[in-house]
Design a protein around this motif. Structure first.
Motif, short mmCIF file in Angstrom:
data_model
loop_
_atom_site.label_atom_id
_atom_site.label_comp_id
_atom_site.label_asym_id
_atom_site.label_seq_id
_atom_site.Cartn_x
_atom_site.Cartn_y
_atom_site.Cartn_z
N GLY A 78 0.77 -1.24 0.00
CA GLY A 78 0.00 0.00 0.00
C GLY A 78 0.79 1.28 0.00
O GLY A 78 0.24 2.35 -0.29
N ALA A 79 2.09 1.23 0.31
CA ALA A 79 2.92 2.44 0.36
C ALA A 79 4.36 2.02 0.67
O ALA A 79 4.64 0.84 0.94
CB ALA A 79 2.42 3.42 1.41
N PHE A 80 5.26 3.01 0.65
CA PHE A 80 6.66 2.77 1.00
C PHE A 80 7.15 4.01 1.74
O PHE A 80 7.10 5.12 1.21
CB PHE A 80 7.48 2.53 -0.27
N HIS A 103 -4.76 3.20 2.43
CA HIS A 103 -3.45 3.46 3.03
C HIS A 103 -3.19 4.96 3.14
O HIS A 103 -2.67 5.43 4.16
CB HIS A 103 -2.35 2.78 2.21
N GLN A 104 -3.55 5.70 2.12
CA GLN A 104 -3.36 7.15 2.17
C GLN A 104 -4.11 7.76 3.35
O GLN A 104 -3.58 8.62 4.06
CB GLN A 104 -3.84 7.79 0.86
N ALA A 105 -5.32 7.28 3.58
CA ALA A 105 -6.12 7.80 4.70
C ALA A 105 -5.44 7.53 6.04
O ALA A 105 -5.48 8.36 6.96
CB ALA A 105 -7.52 7.17 4.68
N PHE A 106 -4.79 6.37 6.16
CA PHE A 106 -4.07 6.05 7.39
C PHE A 106 -2.95 7.05 7.63
O PHE A 106 -2.79 7.58 8.74
CB PHE A 106 -3.50 4.63 7.32
N TYR A 107 -2.16 7.34 6.61
CA TYR A 107 -1.00 8.22 6.78
C TYR A 107 -1.41 9.68 6.95
O TYR A 107 -0.83 10.41 7.75
CB TYR A 107 -0.04 8.08 5.60
N THR A 108 -2.41 10.11 6.20
CA THR A 108 -2.80 11.52 6.26
C THR A 108 -3.60 11.85 7.52
O THR A 108 -3.80 13.01 7.85
CB THR A 108 -3.59 11.94 5.00
N SER A 109 -4.05 10.80 8.24
CA SER A 109 -4.77 11.05 9.50
C SER A 109 -3.81 11.40 10.63
O SER A 109 -4.23 11.74 11.73
CB SER A 109 -5.60 9.83 9.89
N SER A 110 -2.52 11.28 10.38
CA SER A 110 -1.51 11.55 11.41
C SER A 110 -0.54 12.62 10.92
O SER A 110 -0.19 12.66 9.73
CB SER A 110 -0.73 10.27 11.72
N PHE A 111 -0.12 13.49 11.84
CA PHE A 111 0.84 14.53 11.48
C PHE A 111 2.27 14.00 11.38
O PHE A 111 3.19 14.71 11.02
CB PHE A 111 0.79 15.67 12.52
N ALA A 112 2.43 12.71 11.68
CA ALA A 112 3.78 12.14 11.70
C ALA A 112 4.34 11.91 10.30
O ALA A 112 5.54 11.71 10.15
CB ALA A 112 3.76 10.82 12.46
N TRP A 113 3.48 11.94 9.28
CA TRP A 113 3.91 11.53 7.95
C TRP A 113 3.73 12.63 6.91
O TRP A 113 2.78 13.40 6.96
CB TRP A 113 3.10 10.30 7.50
N ARG A 114 4.63 12.65 5.95
CA ARG A 114 4.46 13.47 4.74
C ARG A 114 4.11 12.51 3.61
O ARG A 114 4.96 11.76 3.15
CB ARG A 114 5.74 14.24 4.42
N TYR A 115 2.87 12.53 3.20
CA TYR A 115 2.40 11.60 2.18
C TYR A 115 2.48 12.23 0.80
O TYR A 115 2.02 13.35 0.58
CB TYR A 115 0.95 11.18 2.46
N VAL A 116 3.08 11.49 -0.13
CA VAL A 116 3.19 11.96 -1.52
C VAL A 116 2.46 10.99 -2.42
O VAL A 116 2.77 9.80 -2.47
CB VAL A 116 4.68 12.08 -1.95
N GLU A 117 1.48 11.51 -3.13
CA GLU A 117 0.69 10.67 -4.04
C GLU A 117 1.50 10.41 -5.31
O GLU A 117 2.07 11.33 -5.88
CB GLU A 117 -0.63 11.37 -4.38
N ALA A 272 3.78 -4.14 6.47
CA ALA A 272 4.47 -2.94 5.98
C ALA A 272 5.30 -2.36 7.12
O ALA A 272 4.83 -2.29 8.26
CB ALA A 272 3.45 -1.91 5.50
N GLU A 273 6.52 -1.95 6.83
CA GLU A 273 7.32 -1.29 7.87
C GLU A 273 7.13 0.21 7.78
O GLU A 273 7.18 0.79 6.69
CB GLU A 273 8.81 -1.65 7.74
N LEU A 274 6.90 0.84 8.92
CA LEU A 274 6.73 2.29 8.99
C LEU A 274 8.04 2.90 9.49
O LEU A 274 8.45 2.65 10.62
CB LEU A 274 5.59 2.65 9.93
N ARG A 275 8.67 3.67 8.62
CA ARG A 275 9.99 4.24 8.94
C ARG A 275 9.85 5.74 9.15
O ARG A 275 9.80 6.50 8.19
CB ARG A 275 10.99 3.93 7.83
N ALA A 276 9.76 6.15 10.40
CA ALA A 276 9.54 7.56 10.73
C ALA A 276 10.83 8.37 10.55
O ALA A 276 11.91 7.83 10.61
CB ALA A 276 9.05 7.69 12.15
#
Length: 276
Positions: A78-80, A103-117, A272-276
């Motif tokens: 779903g993402a990298f 997956h985009q909704a998961f990442y954009t619901s948190s300020f921890a991530w910069r999501y790029v479509e 999926a691994e989440l790498r902050a």
């Protein structure tokens, strides 16, 4: 590969339960629509994988499964993410397209991530692997069946990390994560014949001490593993691969994922691994 002390590092993962998992279409050679999936067993096996990871001290976020998306359990696609930036997925097949938005909704619901479509077709960690300790931080990227090679250049621009393109040539190993895995921050294991001759030369140059797998390992989904640098979680069928990682100083931890294999995925596909 030297046998210095293999040390685990705490990781953060994202998984999605197989609540709607079936094999109702065939988009890879492993999928057989004529064999029914045991839904209860799939969920039990998935839960065992999740508790194995949390039992090792890792954090596991759970993405809600959505009806009509039977392959959502393969959350790695779903993402990298690297360094807090998330390069989103854009699936090749329409049957999976809507997974990207979940997956985009998961990442954009948190300020921890910069999501790029993404603009280019790519299937997340299915075709991308990251080694933070190799060459200052290196992305390995597969193409040939699912991910468009143009996505590799796009990922490099998004992530600011060098991306090495590797051509997959065997339809049985249609994603990079079926043919190659990171064992820790600097070491990989892979099945050479899944790659073109030129890509085999690239891998041999970058990773001269890699742990080489054989076809039996790869067909048992033994390369579709998750490692924290010490513990290598892989499916129970991959007995040969378990012996190899043990001989290399890692601790294999087999988990039965026979039901998820019916859809063409195993341990890594589900994590999926989440790498902050």
């Amino acid at each position: 590969m030297s046998h210095d002390e293999r040390l685990p590092r705490n990781r953060t993962y994202l998984m999605c339960p197989p609540e709607h998992f079936t094999v109702e279409y065939a988009i890879n050679p492993w999928m057989d629509t004529k064999v029914a999936v045991d839904a209860g067993r799939a969920l039990t096996q998935w839960e065992m994988l999740r508790t194995t990871l949390t039992g090792l001290g890792h954090q596991v976020h759970v993405l809600d499964a959505r009806p009509g998306l039977p392959d959502m359990v393969y959350s790695a696609n779903g993402a990298f993410s690297v360094d807090g930036t998330v390069y989103g997925a854009r699936f090749k097949y329409p049957q999976r397209a809507a997974e990207a938005a979940a997956h985009q909704a998961f990442y954009t619901s948190s300020f921890a991530w910069r999501y790029v479509e993404p603009q280019q077709v790519n299937e997340g960690e299915g075709d991308f692997a990251y080694l933070p300790g190799a060459y200052g931080g290196l992305v390995l990227a597969g193409y040939g069946f699912r991910t468009d090679p143009a996505a590799h250049a796009e990922a490099q621009e998004v992530l600011g990390r060098p991306v090495i393109s590797l051509k997959l040539v065997d339809p049985a190993f249609y994603h990079l994560d079926t043919a190659l895995a990171a064992l820790d921050d600097r070491h990989v294991t892979y099945y050479p014949d899944a790659f073109s001759p030129a890509s085999q030369r690239v891998l041999a140059q970058l990773f001269p001490d890699a742990l080489l797998a054989d076809r039996e390992d790869a067909e048992a989904f033994g390369l579709n593993l998750v490692s924290d640098g010490r513990h290598v979680i892989l499916n129970t069928e991959a007995t040969g691969m378990a012996r190899k990682v043990s001989a290399a100083g890692y601790l294999p931890m087999p988990v039965d994922l026979s039901e998820l294999k019916r859809g063409g995925g195993s341990v890594k596909c589900a994590v999926a691994e989440l790498r902050a």
